[in-house]
Write a protein that holds these residues in place. Sequence first.
Motif, PDB file in Angstrom:
ATOM      1  N   GLU A   1       0.926  -1.263   0.130  1.00  0.00           N
ATOM      2  CA  GLU A   1       0.130  -0.193   0.136  1.00  0.00           C
ATOM      3  C   GLU A   1       0.733   1.173  -0.067  1.00  0.00           C
ATOM      4  O   GLU A   1       0.647   2.160  -0.595  1.00  0.00           O
ATOM      5  CB  GLU A   1      -1.002   0.110   1.119  1.00  0.00           C
ATOM      6  N   LEU A   2       1.918   1.163   0.844  1.00  0.00           N
ATOM      7  CA  LEU A   2       2.939   2.361   0.714  1.00  0.00           C
ATOM      8  C   LEU A   2       3.427   2.826  -0.542  1.00  0.00           C
ATOM      9  O   LEU A   2       3.608   3.852  -0.862  1.00  0.00           O
ATOM     10  CB  LEU A   2       3.818   2.072   1.973  1.00  0.00           C
ATOM     11  N   LEU A   3       4.079   1.506  -1.411  1.00  0.00           N
ATOM     12  CA  LEU A   3       4.368   1.698  -2.372  1.00  0.00           C
ATOM     13  C   LEU A   3       3.777   2.084  -3.510  1.00  0.00           C
ATOM     14  O   LEU A   3       4.081   2.836  -4.273  1.00  0.00           O
ATOM     15  CB  LEU A   3       5.080   0.121  -2.981  1.00  0.00           C
TER      16      LEU A   3
ATOM     17  N   VAL B   1       3.277   6.082  -3.144  1.00  0.00           N
ATOM     18  CA  VAL B   1       4.718   6.391  -3.608  1.00  0.00           C
ATOM     19  C   VAL B   1       4.643   6.446  -4.991  1.00  0.00           C
ATOM     20  O   VAL B   1       5.013   7.699  -5.540  1.00  0.00           O
ATOM     21  CB  VAL B   1       5.831   5.786  -2.803  1.00  0.00           C
ATOM     22  N   ALA B   2       4.325   5.725  -5.549  1.00  0.00           N
ATOM     23  CA  ALA B   2       4.199   5.516  -7.168  1.00  0.00           C
ATOM     24  C   ALA B   2       3.214   6.634  -7.463  1.00  0.00           C
ATOM     25  O   ALA B   2       3.283   7.271  -8.678  1.00  0.00           O
ATOM     26  CB  ALA B   2       3.908   4.091  -7.457  1.00  0.00           C
ATOM     27  N   ALA B   3       2.024   6.467  -6.914  1.00  0.00           N
ATOM     28  CA  ALA B   3       1.003   7.708  -7.453  1.00  0.00           C
ATOM     29  C   ALA B   3       1.458   8.945  -7.119  1.00  0.00           C
ATOM     30  O   ALA B   3       1.139   9.949  -8.211  1.00  0.00           O
ATOM     31  CB  ALA B   3      -0.216   7.331  -6.692  1.00  0.00           C
ATOM     32  N   LEU B   4       2.156   9.375  -6.113  1.00  0.00           N
ATOM     33  CA  LEU B   4       2.766  10.750  -5.615  1.00  0.00           C
ATOM     34  C   LEU B   4       3.864  10.994  -7.070  1.00  0.00           C
ATOM     35  O   LEU B   4       3.889  12.154  -7.535  1.00  0.00           O
ATOM     36  CB  LEU B   4       3.511  10.741  -4.376  1.00  0.00           C
TER      37      LEU B   4
ATOM     38  N   LEU C   1      10.783  11.287   4.014  1.00  0.00           N
ATOM     39  CA  LEU C   1      11.610  11.140   2.716  1.00  0.00           C
ATOM     40  C   LEU C   1      12.846  11.054   2.662  1.00  0.00           C
ATOM     41  O   LEU C   1      13.631  10.268   1.818  1.00  0.00           O
ATOM     42  CB  LEU C   1      10.979  11.997   1.945  1.00  0.00           C
ATOM     43  N   GLU C   2      13.653  11.890   3.227  1.00  0.00           N
ATOM     44  CA  GLU C   2      15.128  11.944   3.529  1.00  0.00           C
ATOM     45  C   GLU C   2      15.607  10.381   3.988  1.00  0.00           C
ATOM     46  O   GLU C   2      16.690   9.903   3.059  1.00  0.00           O
ATOM     47  CB  GLU C   2      15.651  12.754   4.338  1.00  0.00           C
ATOM     48  N   ARG C   3      14.894   9.938   4.976  1.00  0.00           N
ATOM     49  CA  ARG C   3      15.393   8.300   5.251  1.00  0.00           C
ATOM     50  C   ARG C   3      15.369   7.574   4.142  1.00  0.00           C
ATOM     51  O   ARG C   3      16.183   6.629   3.961  1.00  0.00           O
ATOM     52  CB  ARG C   3      14.784   8.006   6.666  1.00  0.00           C
ATOM     53  N   LEU C   4      14.369   7.643   3.488  1.00  0.00           N
ATOM     54  CA  LEU C   4      13.837   6.529   2.565  1.00  0.00           C
ATOM     55  C   LEU C   4      15.161   6.633   1.437  1.00  0.00           C
ATOM     56  O   LEU C   4      15.465   5.847   0.717  1.00  0.00           O
ATOM     57  CB  LEU C   4      12.515   6.670   1.665  1.00  0.00           C
ATOM     58  N   ARG C   5      15.192   7.977   0.932  1.00  0.00           N
ATOM     59  CA  ARG C   5      16.076   8.246  -0.103  1.00  0.00           C
ATOM     60  C   ARG C   5      17.512   8.052   0.168  1.00  0.00           C
ATOM     61  O   ARG C   5      18.125   7.112  -0.616  1.00  0.00           O
ATOM     62  CB  ARG C   5      16.141   9.904  -0.650  1.00  0.00           C
ATOM     63  N   THR C   6      17.842   8.072   1.480  1.00  0.00           N
ATOM     64  CA  THR C   6      19.304   7.726   1.918  1.00  0.00           C
ATOM     65  C   THR C   6      19.415   6.257   1.841  1.00  0.00           C
ATOM     66  O   THR C   6      20.310   5.618   1.377  1.00  0.00           O
ATOM     67  CB  THR C   6      19.535   8.289   3.314  1.00  0.00           C
TER      68      THR C   6
END
Length: 144
Positions: free
Chosen positions: A11-13, A16-19, A133-138
């Motif tokens: 669901e989270l993915l 994120v894809a929709a955004l 978002l920074e944590r995910l990107r890192t």
Amino acid sequence: MTATPSPSKSELLELVAALGTAQWQDFSASAARHGLTGVQAKLLAQLKGPVPMRGLAALLVCDASNVTGIVDRLEARGLVRREPDPSDRRVKNVVATDEGRETIRRVREEMRATHDALDSLDEEERAVLHGLLERLRTGLERRG
């Protein structure tokens, strides 16, 4: 009172894809108003300093021959220029011109749908979102 179950990774993915899709559509529409394709604007957005042609191909996840055509079109409009790399003159770096930097600044500024969506968050929510978002990107960059 029962707790709401945590969303699944799936669901989270999807969110994120929709955004990402909505943001890309907004970015591309804004770029089009400046006579750029989405990919041309994306390349221009990558130029925070000199970037080798091969480096742009990696950033755009495309073949180096495609980058040549994109850079040719941006260079013809005066938005970028090619410069020899000071450490290896065989390598050509791409650099945004002042006009190119101003154009991509306006493209980003005019992304109304994205700005409106972010305006729906208060300052604290934006700070929390930024941190997440920074944590995910890192985490993703470390694996890439």
